[in-house]
Enzyme design. Structure first.
Site, short mmCIF file in Angstrom:
data_model
loop_
_atom_site.label_atom_id
_atom_site.label_comp_id
_atom_site.label_asym_id
_atom_site.label_seq_id
_atom_site.Cartn_x
_atom_site.Cartn_y
_atom_site.Cartn_z
N GLU A 183 36.65 30.25 31.97
CA GLU A 183 35.56 31.22 32.15
C GLU A 183 35.94 32.37 33.05
O GLU A 183 35.16 32.79 33.90
CB GLU A 183 34.32 30.51 32.72
CG GLU A 183 33.65 29.58 31.75
CD GLU A 183 33.57 30.16 30.35
OE1 GLU A 183 33.15 31.32 30.24
OE2 GLU A 183 33.94 29.48 29.40
N THR B 294 40.08 31.61 22.89
CA THR B 294 41.48 31.59 23.30
C THR B 294 42.42 31.32 22.12
O THR B 294 42.12 30.48 21.27
CB THR B 294 41.68 30.51 24.37
OG1 THR B 294 40.79 30.76 25.44
CG2 THR B 294 43.11 30.50 24.88
N GLY C 72 38.04 23.22 22.87
CA GLY C 72 37.15 22.23 23.49
C GLY C 72 36.33 21.56 22.42
O GLY C 72 36.60 21.70 21.23
#
Lengths: 598, 598
Positions: free
Chosen positions: B363, B153, B192
């Site tokens: 996801e 992303t 993340g």
């Protein structure tokens, strides 16, 4: 983007496309140009004080620091209001603005520690105090010389007031009440508000009855009516954020030769957002209508006429339940419509959801409230069966009861609304039949009621849908009568969207209780899709008209200028974690761990 | 409650009422007594290390403190796993347990900073690396000598991979990749994981193709399959908490002469909770079934057979979307079913909801995924129209296509499932018709698709419902074949409940696309209500069988002993605000404010 064109180009384009006068709509929502002007002045006056400015966003603080900051800000804010009252004798509107979901949330995002004082404590004094008590206490409370709360809930007791364990015993010697919470489950819990004092100063300790015991409901009903209005503000915020973001965000490439479209051009995205815009208007008009009814009934009460109190109670219960549940769904849908960025606190959508979903529980848990309304509806059904006249908001039951056979389906707004009334009446009737059947099988009334309660709560919800749909439509006809043709057109497109949307959501109910056909349903789908196309060019204009200042929206995704990515980056840089190149936890834990030395 | 009877009396009573052997069900869920034993051993081993114990609950810490604590705990936890691997050569299960929603969440409630390393980074290495690359990197990654992430992303780019702006250019001189994010929107976002390294060590910088470009989907599909299983764990937690609390909590007094009943006795409460219990089983069997299919298809792929890949892709998309959306609704419903106490962080329901709702976005955003499945379904419909044979999970389309007229309604589980297939096929067919109609009116295929996309996503959801319902029913028949009669009875009551619940939820669809009648619907209502009565005595036993340790539940409302009020009070006392009689903000702000001296 250069310094000269500070507004995102897509948003500029959207605003050019708008077919109606945005200011006209803002005035319409506020209740006139004068009201808009007053609101804006009030907002500017509060915001220029800068109480809302946080060097480090409070989400990065510890729990204790957040609490202390909230108390500080609340005191600064109410100090300001106190000053205005003295200087300018401002009215209730100042209080409502800083307590509700709009201006107040710019300063106290987690809610004001003084809200309960104003929306529960003072109304209780006013609703249940004697004239002498009011003369003594109300002024002091308004001026915040005393701060009260509403400490009903106990650790083991909520809705069921008679189950409360705490006692307040008057001691004539000290002229004080002795409070006693005898068990763990009797502990007062959730008193809200930052400091509370019990106010049982009824002087000799005896309880002075209100003119009617039913007046005790007054405070609760007042709060529920206010809540419906609050829900408008929250949904308006969420849908403003998500719509502007959807105009700025580009994603995917359905056509190989064309650039990535704005995500607002995806019909599934319009499906998520436009109903939110319509919901704000539907709730606003329903809240105004309920507010008027509340005032009328209160006036009737003062004249000793209690006839419409049960009807108001039933209405306020189901409207509170349905508006909070719908608002929660709507806000969450807006958050999901913003993808990963919507999940960030900087979008302000998660916090908004937190506020709205809490309202599903407080002031009467939603299922409990729906069943309260159901009791009223069952009575109304029995009255209709006995040939009695019913009060206005349930009169449709007798009409439908009288002519039980479904008339031919009428695929218009009015036809759909009548269909919803038929659904509600049908479900109430079916619930009554099932209760009676179970009683005949040997169950007590209470058990039969309990066994049928899923159906009863659904009947209650259907009743409420019928009320909201018809109120929205009827009130809009009245309110929009003098609007410009351009505005009127858009306002009724929203009414149509709202009604058709709910018809499609409840198509199973309509198929069961009306004579709607598959062909009608397919037409409704097409009608709905056409409405999305018609509303698309006005989407940004419609949310601009809610006229929510950036400081109140408090969202990197939703600001008026649409500079989403700059704002997201700026927000990320405010994190204390980003103030240092490497956090110490790397040297303390991660590096030694990776080297096998931890 | 005395020291001797440490378990709440209501819960003791509930456990006595249970009609089946709770351990047998736990073993059934785990996949055999041996698996239960292993899981419990693993849990005890981790928990006895005490990494999960927090003196001050992390909710009271600042953002930075929370981050540092999470890194510390993650390092301690993986140090433990590394030790086991060396000492006992434990397998993948240890990783799954500490990464998934169960054991791991006892230690890292906000999720593990190393999850992405294991569920995205390593699977990507394994799925896309050459044999040489895998030999070099996979061992190092498993051993955490290197830590990777998945940084797809960008600030301005999500789902649409081709839209990414960041480039990685190989520099043969330094043998390094030069990463370039040229614009603000190209910034990597949401990577993340606590520390990330790009791993483009494909040595000369050229990209080595996978055996098939379709293998690129491998990692994503793997994660989606794992996600469906995670959703079971989250819903199991939430429904355990809410069911035990509902057995302990007493409220209201429907019968004047009787004490306040347990709220679990209200049918509306059973309506909120029991479907959650059934959902866990339905998802568990669907996840296992999908996992088997994933392994089969992967094996076929390795043999060069790509035939079933699109089917698996379509299935993993819609199952991810529907299971995450259902899980979010289910968890939120459990929270709402616990009233105000459910809103407290100490219930652990808000945090659980936060995890589950996030899965609706990451996801693959749910609406995007449903439309991916819809593409497959439209193709399947066109193949059926052409008389072709369809792959197993969509073969019902050709069956229904061949005999378009609705057969008489069969009000049984099998009849309802067939009804859902008819609904799915009907909606797919209607969507295709609408796309074609719009093309005839002059729209491009892409625009016609977009205009029909609300209906398409609904068709996709209906397809998924049909799959879950039939998988749950069929797999249960296989799995429960050797269960005791007592257990089998309850397991099939849950299947019935699940199927009938969804029939009532989708009664509009059934009315449109099958020959179900009003009489059938009323029977379904009655059937559903009877099932709630039958399941009521086993409610606590059913959630006990999920066998979630208190440390993993992490909930004052849901602990095995049901001492809800003691735990709530203990949690409140942990707040740093309650460690002092009066917070300094009173003296600094509130008191001077009330005295007019601020």
């Amino acid at each position: 983007m250069t310094e000269q064109t500070k507004v995102n180009a897509d948003l500029q384009q959207e605003r050019k496309k708008c077919t109606f006068n945005i200011t006209e709509l803002t005035n319409f929502i506020d209740g006139g140009p004068h009201m808009t002007e007053e609101r804006r002045k009030r907002e500017e006056k509060v915001l220029k004080e800068g109480i809302h400015i946080e060097e480090v966003p409070s989400e990065y603080l510890s729990h204790k620091e957040k609490y202390e900051l909230a108390v500080k800000k609340a005191c600064m804010l109410f100090k300001l209001i106190r000053r205005w009252q003295e200087e300018e004798n401002t009215g209730m509107e100042s209080f409502r603005a800083v307590l509700g979901g709009s201006l107040g949330s710019a300063i106290l995002q987690d809610g004001s520690p003084l809200t309960l004082h104003y929306v529960m404590f003072i109304p209780t004094l006013m609703g249940q105090g004697t004239v002498e008590q009011q003369a003594y206490w109300v002024g002091r409370a308004f001026n915040l010389d005393i701060i009260g709360t509403y400490a009903q809930t106990e650790l083991g007791h909520g809705t069921f007031v008679r189950g409360l364990e705490t006692t307040a015993t008057y001691d004539p010697k000290t002229k004080e009440f002795i409070l006693n919470s005898p068990t763990l489950t009797a502990y007062k819990w959730w008193p809200g508000g930052c400091k509370y004092q019990f106010l049982f100063n009824d002087h000799d300790g005896t309880y002075v009855n209100s003119p009617s015991s039913k007046l005790t409901y007054g405070t609760m009903m007042f709060v529920r009516v206010v809540l419906v209005n609050d829900m408008c503000n929250y949904v308006a915020k969420a849908v403003t954020i998500a719509t502007r973001y959807s105009a700025v965000r580009h994603q995917s490439q359905p056509k190989p030769d064309e650039p990535e479209p704005q995500i607002l051009d995806y019909v599934t995205q319009q499906h998520k957002l436009f109903i939110g815009i319509a919901t704000v208007h539907a709730f606003k008009l329903s809240a105004d209508w309920l507010w008027n009814m509340y005032n009328n009934v209160t006036a009737e009460l003062e004249a000793g006429d209690l006839d419409r109190l049960p009807e108001l109670h039933a209405l306020s219960c189901c409207l509170k339940a349905v508006s909070t549940a719908d608002a929660a769904e709507s806000v969450e849908r807006c958050r999901l419509a913003c993808g990963g960025h919507g999940y960030m606190l900087a979008s302000n959508l998660p916090l908004t959801y937190g506020h709205v979903t809490a309202a599903c529980t407080y002031e009467g848990e939603n299922t409990v409230l729906l069943l309260q309304t159901a009791r009223y509806l069952v009575k109304a059904w029995q009255q209709a069966a006995g040939g009695n006249t019913l009060t206005p908001t349930v009169s449709y039951i007798s009409k439908i009861y009288a002519g039980r056979r479904s008339p031919p389906w009428d695929n218009t707004i009015e036809g759909i609304i009548e269909g919803f009334q038929r659904v509600a009446a049908g479900k109430i009737g079916l619930s009554v039949t099932n209760i009676e059947k179970r009683q005949k099988e040997g169950m007590s009334y209470e058990d039969a009621w309990n066994m049928t309660s899923v159906q009863l709560s659904q009947a209650s919800e259907s009743h409420c849908r019928a009320i909201i749909l018809s109120t929205y439509n009827e009130e809009m006809k009245i309110q929009a009568a003098s609007a410009s043709p351009e505005l009127k057109k858009v306002l009724f497109q929203l009414v149509d969207l709202y009604v058709v949307y709910w018809a499609l959501q409840r198509v199973g109910d309509l198929l069961r209780f009306t004579s709607i056909s598959e062909r009608d349903i397919e037409q409704l789908h097409r009608w709905y899709e056409d409405l999305l196309v018609q509303l698309r060019p006005n989407a940004v204009g419609l949310v601009d008209a809610f006229d929510i200042k950036d400081e109140i929206l408090h969202s990197a995704l939703g600001a008026y200028d649409g500079r989403v990515y700059e704002r997201l980056m700026a927000e990320a840089l405010k994190s204390p974690l980003n103030a240092e190149p490497v956090n110490r936890s790397f040297h303390m834990y991660l590096k030694p761990f990776m080297q096998g030395k931890l």
